[in-house]
Design a protein around this motif. Structure first.
Motif, PDB file in Angstrom:
ATOM      1  N   ARG A 174       5.615  -2.673 -14.870  1.00 66.02           N
ATOM      2  CA  ARG A 174       4.457  -2.391 -14.017  1.00 66.02           C
ATOM      3  C   ARG A 174       3.175  -2.737 -14.786  1.00 66.02           C
ATOM      4  O   ARG A 174       3.121  -2.593 -16.008  1.00 66.02           O
ATOM      5  CB  ARG A 174       4.422  -0.915 -13.646  1.00 66.02           C
ATOM      6  N   GLY A 186      -4.197  -0.381  -4.799  1.00 68.63           N
ATOM      7  CA  GLY A 186      -4.303   0.964  -5.355  1.00 68.63           C
ATOM      8  C   GLY A 186      -2.997   1.438  -5.952  1.00 68.63           C
ATOM      9  O   GLY A 186      -2.975   2.063  -7.024  1.00 68.63           O
ATOM     10  N   ALA A 187      -1.886   1.148  -5.284  1.00 69.47           N
ATOM     11  CA  ALA A 187      -0.581   1.551  -5.797  1.00 69.47           C
ATOM     12  C   ALA A 187      -0.265   0.842  -7.109  1.00 69.47           C
ATOM     13  O   ALA A 187       0.250   1.458  -8.055  1.00 69.47           O
ATOM     14  CB  ALA A 187       0.486   1.241  -4.753  1.00 69.47           C
ATOM     15  N   GLU A 217       4.959  10.147  -6.172  1.00 72.68           N
ATOM     16  CA  GLU A 217       3.603  10.532  -5.772  1.00 72.68           C
ATOM     17  C   GLU A 217       2.934   9.399  -4.986  1.00 72.68           C
ATOM     18  O   GLU A 217       2.297   9.620  -3.949  1.00 72.68           O
ATOM     19  CB  GLU A 217       2.777  10.874  -7.015  1.00 72.68           C
ATOM     20  N   VAL A 218       3.086   8.176  -5.482  1.00 70.21           N
ATOM     21  CA  VAL A 218       2.499   7.018  -4.800  1.00 70.21           C
ATOM     22  C   VAL A 218       3.150   6.833  -3.434  1.00 70.21           C
ATOM     23  O   VAL A 218       2.475   6.566  -2.440  1.00 70.21           O
ATOM     24  CB  VAL A 218       2.652   5.756  -5.669  1.00 70.21           C
ATOM     25  N   LEU A 273       5.861   9.535 -10.894  1.00 69.10           N
ATOM     26  CA  LEU A 273       4.659   8.819 -10.493  1.00 69.10           C
ATOM     27  C   LEU A 273       4.932   7.990  -9.234  1.00 69.10           C
ATOM     28  O   LEU A 273       4.105   7.964  -8.305  1.00 69.10           O
ATOM     29  CB  LEU A 273       4.176   7.916 -11.630  1.00 69.10           C
ATOM     30  N   ASP A 303       1.803   9.310  -0.903  1.00 63.94           N
ATOM     31  CA  ASP A 303       0.459   8.963  -0.448  1.00 63.94           C
ATOM     32  C   ASP A 303       0.497   7.793   0.542  1.00 63.94           C
ATOM     33  O   ASP A 303      -0.321   7.735   1.472  1.00 63.94           O
ATOM     34  CB  ASP A 303      -0.426   8.608  -1.640  1.00 63.94           C
ATOM     35  N   ALA A 356      -2.353  -0.272  -9.324  1.00 63.11           N
ATOM     36  CA  ALA A 356      -3.194   0.277 -10.388  1.00 63.11           C
ATOM     37  C   ALA A 356      -2.655   1.614 -10.879  1.00 63.11           C
ATOM     38  O   ALA A 356      -2.631   1.884 -12.092  1.00 63.11           O
ATOM     39  CB  ALA A 356      -4.633   0.435  -9.879  1.00 63.11           C
ATOM     40  N   ARG A 357      -2.215   2.473  -9.969  1.00 64.95           N
ATOM     41  CA  ARG A 357      -1.704   3.787 -10.357  1.00 64.95           C
ATOM     42  C   ARG A 357      -0.378   3.675 -11.105  1.00 64.95           C
ATOM     43  O   ARG A 357      -0.155   4.359 -12.111  1.00 64.95           O
ATOM     44  CB  ARG A 357      -1.525   4.669  -9.119  1.00 64.95           C
ATOM     45  N   LEU A 358       0.504   2.814 -10.635  1.00 67.18           N
ATOM     46  CA  LEU A 358       1.829   2.695 -11.243  1.00 67.18           C
ATOM     47  C   LEU A 358       1.767   2.156 -12.662  1.00 67.18           C
ATOM     48  O   LEU A 358       2.657   2.437 -13.486  1.00 67.18           O
ATOM     49  CB  LEU A 358       2.717   1.793 -10.383  1.00 67.18           C
ATOM     50  N   ALA A 392       0.222   3.119 -15.053  1.00 66.15           N
ATOM     51  CA  ALA A 392       0.120   4.187 -16.049  1.00 66.15           C
ATOM     52  C   ALA A 392       1.475   4.508 -16.692  1.00 66.15           C
ATOM     53  O   ALA A 392       1.533   5.017 -17.811  1.00 66.15           O
ATOM     54  CB  ALA A 392      -0.457   5.452 -15.399  1.00 66.15           C
TER      55      ALA A 392
END
Length: 374
Positions: A157, A205-206, A229-230, A226, A233, A208-210, A212
């Motif tokens: 990722r 957005g997904a 959570e994505v 994680l 959402d 960018a979050r993943l 991490a």
């Protein structure tokens, strides 16, 4: 004829139809003793097969006396063999206590337990489970244009290659295809994510979050938490429907296997068809990719899948349509893992030569695929 709901059973009984030869799958037959007894008196229960579900003692007595075959609910296995397709939430239930506590992890541990590896009962459970999954999977994809996307599980990722795989999934779904992958991490997760979140802003957005948590190594739990959570959402609070009813609206499908227990399933699927048998699973992926297969960079497992996809192309009858096989990445497939030269040699002088494509750009890959019908 299979009956998979009490409404269908009630309708059949109300119409006075015979039960001979029917398959009642995973039904709660409480309070059905009297209705079944009437059919037993006429010999209609011979040839009836009851698969799982709830069968109270009074119903069981009627069924056995009438000559029906009853497969009861299993005991001691972490899966319901009559369950069929899964939601990611089914496989990852209890994730808050760590991945080892989830049904997915427990099913893998059970499948490799040396004490049951040759146990006929466990073998029967696994076979029934995989057959039920196949049955639901066929209904799920019926009438849909399906593109298989293959690629390595180690893709991280947050990388450009991961984002490109997600964009491929997004564009395939936007064109009307179901995106089918092996349901694992890496390139498979990325393609499923793109199909699951087809809106550009949501996908960005997904991604960018993943980033991490780039990999499921060294720990699966934070990687999966994680992702869940994505997923939540992206899905929001929409009402939950059984996964086997989502076929007409689905765009993202994963077919993983407990054979590769070290590779956890990704959660960005409308439904998950998880198998114990990797051989059945791999054949099923290719057989259902009716609009073609796109292969991203990968290693040994991906190479195996390429040649599995090539075999039916090589031996196809003259009047049999050949779905395209598209390899993405010229340098990778000609130098890093030089599969392409072997494919061209095999294809020389055969119809399959026209079904093989080697490209670099996503636009070129998409151009090789047919448009969905309908």
């Amino acid at each position: 004829m299979e009956i998979e709901s009490l409404d269908a059973l009630d309708d059949h009984l109300a119409d006075g139809g015979s039960l001979h030869g029917l398959r009642l799958q995973n039904l709660d037959l409480t309070d059905y003793a009297a209705a079944l007894a009437g059919h037993s008196a006429h010999g209609d229960l011979r040839g009836l097969v009851v698969l799982g579900g709830v069968v109270p003692p009074d119903v069981a007595e009627v069924l056995h006396r009438g000559g029906a075959v009853v497969f009861p609910q299993v005991v001691g296995a972490p899966v319901d063999p009559w369950r069929g397709l899964y939601y990611p939430e089914d496989l990852y239930a209890g994730l808050e206590h760590g991945y080892a506590a989830t049904p997915d992890a427990r099913a893998y541990a059970w499948s490799i337990d040396a004490r049951i590896s040759t146990d006929a009962y466990a073998t029967l459970i696994r076979a029934i489970h995989d057959d039920t999954v196949t049955d639901d999977l066929d209904e799920f994809v019926e009438g849909r244009s399906v593109v298989g996307v293959m690629g390595g599980h180690a893709l991280l990722r947050g990388t450009l290659e991961y984002a490109e795989a997600a964009e491929l999934g997004r564009r395939l779904a936007a064109a009307g295809h179901v995106v089918l992958t092996g349901g694992g991490p890496g390139a498979m997760e990325a393609a499923n994510l793109g199909a699951f979140a087809p809106q550009g802003e949501a996908l960005e957005g997904a991604l960018a979050r993943l980033a991490a948590v780039p990999s499921f190594r060294p720990e699966i739990t934070p990687w999966a938490q994680l992702a869940m959570e994505v997923r939540h959402d992206l899905v929001g609070d929409e009402p939950v429907m059984p996964p086997d009813t989502l076929g007409p609206s689905a765009s993202s499908l994963g077919i993983p296997t407990w054979f590769y227990g070290h590779e956890p399933p990704n959660v960005f699927c409308d439904a998950v068809a998880k198998y114990f048998s990797n051989a059945i699973r791999e054949d099923g992926i290719l057989a259902r990719s009716n609009a073609g297969v796109v292969v991203l960079s990968g290693a040994a497992g991906t190479v195996q899948e390429i040649f599995q996809a090539v075999t039916p192309l090589y031996y196809a009858h003259e009047d049999e349509p050949l779905p395209p096989l598209v390899l993405v990445g010229r340098t990778h497939w000609t130098e890093t893992v030089p599969v392409w030269p072997a494919l061209r040699k095999l294809a020389a002088g055969r119809r399959m030569a026209g079904a093989l494509h080697l490209v670099d750009a996503l636009d070129d890959a998409l151009a090789c695929l047919p448009s969905p019908v309908g």
